[in-house]
Every structure is written in structure tokens, then in C-alpha cells.
Design a protein around this motif. Sequence first.
Motif: not given
Length: 183
Positions: A103-104, A167, A170-171, A173-176
Amino acid sequence: MSKLHFSVKKTLLLFSVMSILLLSSCAETPEKFFDITILNTNVINDFASPDLARHIDDEAKEYPNIPSSKKKGDEATTTVKNKILYLEQSLEKVKKLSASGDEQKEIKALSVALYEMTIPVYKNEYLAYAKLCDQKGSQESKDAIIKDIDQKYAAAFEQKYTALMEKGKAYASENNIQVNWGR
């Protein structure tokens, strides 16, 4: 086992642990990674748009009844040159990031591609446009440059920018990571 051999093993183990800790401490936090790869692209979200053209042109405008609006004659050019410098610095920061995971890596690649696409256009077309603005060139000539930028780059830019933002959402959201996505 000799004391020396045990001491060497212990030292190597300690060194290995310290190396791992040092390397992991050099990795960016998700927030820093997000800021550098995604948030910093806000400065180019108006690329290939009438808003950017108007902003550059406004840098060169003078108003007869407002003495403070008197220009030196290089304001639009200076604005574009400063933006180029900022974009080049931003690109270097992105390139220096360590990306862990797919992802990164994908986000980093999208960010690099966006900068690498826009910087040459700023250096060439937008700089030529800014010089025309500073020289009080014809509106027809200025419009031709802006139309050319739009036709050549707008669709590709929008595609790359949208992909990066998707992207990025989503990133985040996943990492708050709290983000205001207004555009």
C-alpha cells in the motif's frame, strides 16, 4: 564455550537488536507518510485548471486607481518559479521516504508520478504563460497556452490525482488519520 566467544555472541546480538530498533525508528509514522505523499499534493490540485491560470495572471495585474498594485514586472514568473522549487522539494521528500508494504509503495509511486508529470509543465508551459502575463501579452496568446495545457495534461492529471486521493482516503481510514477531504 569460552567467555570471549560468549561475549562476542552477546555483543553481536546486542548490535543486531540495536540496528533493528534504529532502522525501525527511522521509518515514518503513518501520519508523516500521509502528509508527505498525499497532503502535500494539495498545492497542485488546481493543475490544468482555469483557477490556476487566473491566479498566475492576477499576479501581474495592476489597477490604475490603486498605487499599491504597481508591479515590478516579474511577479507571475516569480510565483511560478517559487512553486516549481516547492514541488521539486516535495518530490525529493517523497522519494526519500521508506515505504513498507504494498500500500505505501503504491501511494509513493502515485505521488512521485504526479510530481514528475506536473513539474515539467510548470517549468515550460506555465513559466511561458507567466512571462506572457508579466509582459502584458495578448489574451489570445495566453489562452492558447492554457488551452494547450488543458488538452495535453488535464485528463491524465485528473486520473493520477484521483487515484492518489482514493488510495489516500483508504490509507487515512486504516491508520485513523483525521482528514478534511474538501476539494
